[in-house]
Motif scaffolding. Structure first.
Motif, mmCIF file in Angstrom:
data_model
loop_
_atom_site.group_PDB
_atom_site.id
_atom_site.type_symbol
_atom_site.label_atom_id
_atom_site.label_comp_id
_atom_site.label_asym_id
_atom_site.label_seq_id
_atom_site.Cartn_x
_atom_site.Cartn_y
_atom_site.Cartn_z
ATOM 1 N N PRO A 1 1.422 -2.704 5.253
ATOM 2 C CA PRO A 1 -0.037 -3.031 4.575
ATOM 3 C C PRO A 1 -0.037 -3.355 3.427
ATOM 4 N N TYR A 2 -0.612 -4.244 2.541
ATOM 5 C CA TYR A 2 -0.776 -4.412 1.279
ATOM 6 C C TYR A 2 -2.097 -4.942 0.918
ATOM 7 N N PHE A 3 -2.250 -4.835 -0.463
ATOM 8 C CA PHE A 3 -3.938 -5.093 -1.042
ATOM 9 C C PHE A 3 -3.493 -5.970 -2.497
ATOM 10 N N THR B 1 0.787 -0.953 -0.218
ATOM 11 C CA THR B 1 0.181 0.067 -0.014
ATOM 12 C C THR B 1 0.798 1.107 -0.128
ATOM 13 N N GLY B 2 0.398 1.930 -0.580
ATOM 14 C CA GLY B 2 1.078 3.544 -0.918
ATOM 15 C C GLY B 2 2.701 3.780 -0.950
ATOM 16 N N GLY B 3 3.278 2.596 -1.599
ATOM 17 C CA GLY B 3 4.885 2.602 -2.111
ATOM 18 C C GLY B 3 5.141 1.374 -2.914
ATOM 19 N N LYS B 4 6.293 1.601 -3.235
ATOM 20 C CA LYS B 4 6.988 0.355 -3.845
ATOM 21 C C LYS B 4 7.919 -0.580 -3.006
ATOM 22 N N MET C 1 -9.611 -6.543 -0.887
ATOM 23 C CA MET C 1 -8.637 -7.489 -0.203
ATOM 24 C C MET C 1 -7.288 -7.013 0.457
ATOM 25 N N LYS C 2 -7.164 -6.799 1.644
ATOM 26 C CA LYS C 2 -6.261 -6.298 2.263
ATOM 27 C C LYS C 2 -5.425 -7.187 3.247
ATOM 28 N N ALA C 3 -4.324 -6.947 3.722
ATOM 29 C CA ALA C 3 -3.609 -7.703 4.904
ATOM 30 C C ALA C 3 -2.497 -7.053 5.345
#
Length: 101
Positions: free
Chosen positions: A84-86, A56-59, A93-95
């Motif tokens: 966080p990722y999705f 999320t929000g980055g590389k 879908m998030k985790a």
């Protein structure tokens, strides 16, 4: 009740150097994974549609598309923290991936 075998992971245990995320029923399992910095994380898609893992929000990390029945591997970030990722195809879908030494 027994707490498990010696070396079972607990708050003070060293996180594993490898992790696994399963994608099934439009969800990431486990929803929260803890690994060491630079750990190898394998993502297995057990759904009938294509998914991906995108920080999320980055590389910090991204797998690209993972077709049904396929797998992909990414390297956890070297810097400890919560990531966080999705799935960018299915943004609901998030985790969470937590990196700590």
């Amino acid at each position: 009740s027994p707490t498990g075998s010696p070396g079972a992971s607990g708050p003070s245990a060293t996180p594993p150097a490898a992790g696994r995320i399963t994608v099934k029923d439009y969800a990431f399992k486990p929803a929260a994974l803890v690994v060491r910095p630079g750990a190898s994380v394998t993502v297995v898609n057990q759904d009938s549609v294509t998914h991906n893992v995108t920080a999320t929000g980055g590389k910090a990390f991204a797998t690209g598309s993972i077709k049904p029945g396929a797998r992909a591997t990414f390297t956890a970030p070297a810097r400890p923290g919560a990531y966080p990722y999705f799935c960018s195809i299915h943004p609901y879908m998030k985790a969470l991936l937590t990196v700590r030494p």
